[in-house]
Design an enzyme around this catalytic site. Structure first.
Site, PDB file in Angstrom:
ATOM      1  N   ASP A 182     -29.861  19.074 -22.872  1.00  0.00           N
ATOM      2  CA  ASP A 182     -30.501  21.537 -22.177  1.00  0.00           C
ATOM      3  C   ASP A 182     -30.959  20.863 -20.771  1.00  0.00           C
ATOM      4  O   ASP A 182     -32.218  20.240 -20.914  1.00  0.00           O
ATOM      5  CB  ASP A 182     -30.641  22.116 -23.151  1.00  0.00           C
ATOM      6  CG  ASP A 182     -31.935  22.189 -24.026  1.00  0.00           C
ATOM      7  OD1 ASP A 182     -31.946  20.487 -24.858  1.00  0.00           O
ATOM      8  OD2 ASP A 182     -33.346  22.199 -23.161  1.00  0.00           O
ATOM      9  N   GLU A 251     -34.454  22.166 -26.308  1.00  0.00           N
ATOM     10  CA  GLU A 251     -35.824  21.986 -26.333  1.00  0.00           C
ATOM     11  C   GLU A 251     -36.332  22.632 -24.921  1.00  0.00           C
ATOM     12  O   GLU A 251     -37.467  23.033 -25.397  1.00  0.00           O
ATOM     13  CB  GLU A 251     -36.034  19.628 -25.595  1.00  0.00           C
ATOM     14  CG  GLU A 251     -37.841  19.212 -24.973  1.00  0.00           C
ATOM     15  CD  GLU A 251     -37.954  20.076 -24.119  1.00  0.00           C
ATOM     16  OE1 GLU A 251     -39.544  19.653 -24.735  1.00  0.00           O
ATOM     17  OE2 GLU A 251     -38.123  20.064 -22.943  1.00  0.00           O
TER      18      GLU A 251
HETATM   19 ZN   LIG Z   1     -37.398  17.863 -20.903  1.00  0.00          ZN
END
Ligand SMILES: [Zn+2]
Ligand SMILES: *[C@@H]1O[C@H](CO)[C@@H](O)[C@H](O)[C@H]1NC(C)=O
Length: 595
Positions: A182, A251
């Site tokens: 992501d 994350e």
């Molecule tokens: Zn990162």
């Protein structure tokens, strides 16, 4: 509960209750050492400015040569050269054909927008929301065919990827390489500020850079890891130790769907302490001076806590404010002032990576004056000098929060109408917890502040559904917290895993990246501390050997574009990222160890 109140200095309360308001309860950090040390300029990311940070205004330090004395506390380490005879490292770093292909593959990954928001629906419930990740994974499979043919792929919670490259010796603990799929969202209002559109993955020939959201964080590493594995497969390498390549997918929103579920999968399969090491995103290599470079892998992360305060008082007409002269907003302001005027104390926690970082910088940077060098050196053994060093660091923007728990009042809410006294006022304080401290100590500190204000302004105090001070006619203060995370255990240095890791970095730069360089470059490896968190916060139980590092030379402007407009990375840095992972896999496999 009683212990909670003991840590708040009694004299603060006395001062506050007698003198009441203006500057009460303040434990000021003494502005000492200003005469000895130059007060240093402020910038926002400490790792981007080692360079400018310690430079004395217009003065060239006389200690401008790298230390070569035998007593070095930061000696140059020996590179570990893999013996694998079909190594592609030269090709990775210098072959134009390899480079061209690498740029294409990397650029294609940036073109697929894998944005996540702060809060995202569960992928099991809303696959459509995550459809870009299906596209992204299809792209990876297409782009790294050998990898996906030879490694086993497990999908965890719909989009978490576990690639397993089975080693020939199943007695050895697997090594793990990780990154996240992501990216942080591009603020729509800033799109026109991008030199190249954020999801163009544009290659700029002139500067030899690749542009776009995710180019630095974290697709450089993700693609770098896959490319290293793909190349090793091409080169006929077969691991003895199992290699795991793991990709989370949220994350940037703290990993509740990705790393959190991946860690459960891995723990179930390999058990506690079941891995050899983990390499994840982190810091890179810093140019300390013209011919000195230093790798600063992150070996620790500060903890985290959001403290929530609420003043639950009474309302009324604003024509008749309370006797105390303070509305609930005013009381909240008092509490905020007390917190801000009473920062957390700095601590010399021996395992804090910042001491090694400072030691290495002070020994090898040309920008430290001799007095600073001396203090850093003596602080290794002398408590007196540790105190002096702490006081010095507290005066510096980039270093002050590496030695204490930080606090930032980030949200405040209260009041609805100009002629109505506010009933409820709430605010949030975000903390990053010092390596040697804890969530509980941070809670205690904040609760103590709330207690002081409650006592002075006659409010009750409620914590965890319990009244520590009974409600008064003014109302009560509520203390609560969320997002609590202890500081990460610091990765040990006294073991083979650390040696192999750091020597692989040395190998990649000394014998690779800088091998044909015109000037005589000195390369060192030290360590550093993160004030933010990565997916590794879910992986502590898997191994103590967690290293957060990508083999890039951090340009001075790189961090300006970190999570912001014009994120980009030099192609040479993408190539060195691949080269390091390639060397590291080889070295971990070749190094004889029973771990
Ligand atoms: Zn990162
Ligand atoms: C060495 O690597 C090349 C590709 O880089 C590959 O074509 C060749 O088969 C490899 N040699 C061996 C013995 O595996």
């Amino acid at each position: 509960m009683a212990i909670i109140y003991d840590t708040y200095p009694q004299e603060d309360k006395l001062v506050m209750s007698t003198k009441d308001t203006t500057n009460a309860g303040v434990r000021k950090i003494k502005p000492i050492w200003k005469k000895v040390f130059v007060l240093l300029t402020c910038m926002s990311f400490y790792f981007a400015y080692y360079n400018s940070f310690f430079s004395k205004n217009g003065m060239v330090s006389f200690c401008s040569m790298p230390s070569t004395t035998a007593s070095s506390n930061c000696p140059m380490i020996k590179p570990l050269s893999p013996t694998f005879e079909n190594s592609s490292v030269e090709r990775i770093l210098r072959d134009p054909e390899f480079k061209k292909e690498a740029i294409e593959k990397f650029s294609g990954a940036i073109k697929i927008d894998t944005e996540v928001q702060d809060v995202n629906p569960s992928p099991k419930k809303d696959r459509q929301y995550w459809s870009q990740f299906t596209k992204f994974q299809d792209y990876l499979k297409e782009t790294f065919p050998l990898t996906f043919a030879h490694l086993e792929l497990d999908i965890v919670n719909e989009f978490g990827m576990v690639l397993t490259w089975e080693g020939s010796n199943s007695d050895l603990k697997p090594m793990m390489l990780t990154a996240h799929q992501d990216v942080v969202p591009v603020n729509p209002s800033t799109v026109d500020q991008w030199t190249f559109p954020p999801y163009s993955g544009a290659y700029d020939k002139e500067t030899d850079t690749v542009w776009g959201r995710g180019s630095f964080d974290c697709k450089n590493l993700l693609i770098g890891e896959l490319q290293a594995v793909e190349t090793l497969l091409q080169d006929g390498f077969k691991p003895t130790r199992t290699v795991l390549v793991i990709f989370g997918f949220d994350e940037e929103s703290s990993g509740p769907h990705g790393a959190a579920t991946l860690s459960k999968f891995l723990l179930e399969k390999y058990g506690s302490d079941g891995l050899y090491s983990i390499v994840d995103e982190g810091f890179g290599v810093v140019k300390v001076s013209e011919d000195i470079y230093m790798a600063t892998p992150i070996t620790g992360e500060k903890g985290h806590l959001n403290s929530l305060f609420e003043i639950k008082g009474h309302g009324g007409h604003s024509s008749s404010p309370p006797m105390s002269g303070h509305t609930n907003i005013g009381v909240a302001a008092k509490l905020i002032s007390l917190l801000e005027d009473t920062p957390f104390e700095a601590a010399y926690t021996p395992e804090n990576p910042v001491w090694n970082l400072l030691t290495c910088l002070s020994e090898h940077s040309t920008k430290f004056d001799s007095k600073t060098k001396d203090i850093i050196k003596k602080s290794a053994t002398s408590p007196k000098y540790q105190k002096i060093l702490l006081e010095f660091l507290l005066e510096s923007q980039p270093f002050k929060e590496l030695v204490r728990t930080s606090q930032a009042v980030d949200i405040i809410k209260g009041g609805v109408k100009s002629n109505a006294l506010p009933e409820d006022v709430s605010f949030v304080v975000n903390h990053r917890i010092e390596v040697g401290s804890s969530v509980q100590e941070t809670i205690n500190h904040d609760l103590d502040a709330a207690q002081s204000i409650a006592e002075i302004y006659s409010y009750g105090l409620k914590y965890k559904d319990e009244f520590l001070i009974p409600e008064t006619e003014n109302g009560y203060i509520v203390y609560d917290y969320t997002s609590d995370l202890e500081p990460a255990p610091v990765s040990p240095h006294n073991n083979n895993a650390w040696e192999v890791f750091t020597q692989s970095i040395q190998e990649t730069f000394e014998n690779g990246v800088f091998a044909n360089s015109d000037n005589d470059i000195s390369f060192y490896v030290t360590e550093s501390l993160a004030t933010f968190n990565t997916d590794t916060k879910f992986y502590w139980d898997l191994t103590r050997n967690i290293y957060r590092f990508q083999a890039v030379v951090l340009p001075e402007d790189a961090l300006k574009s970190f999570h912001s407009v014009n994120e980009h990375i030099a192609v040479k840095d993408h190539l060195s990222t691949i080269a390091f992972v390639y060397n590291y896999i080889l070295n971990v496999n070749e190094y004889e160890t029973s771990d």
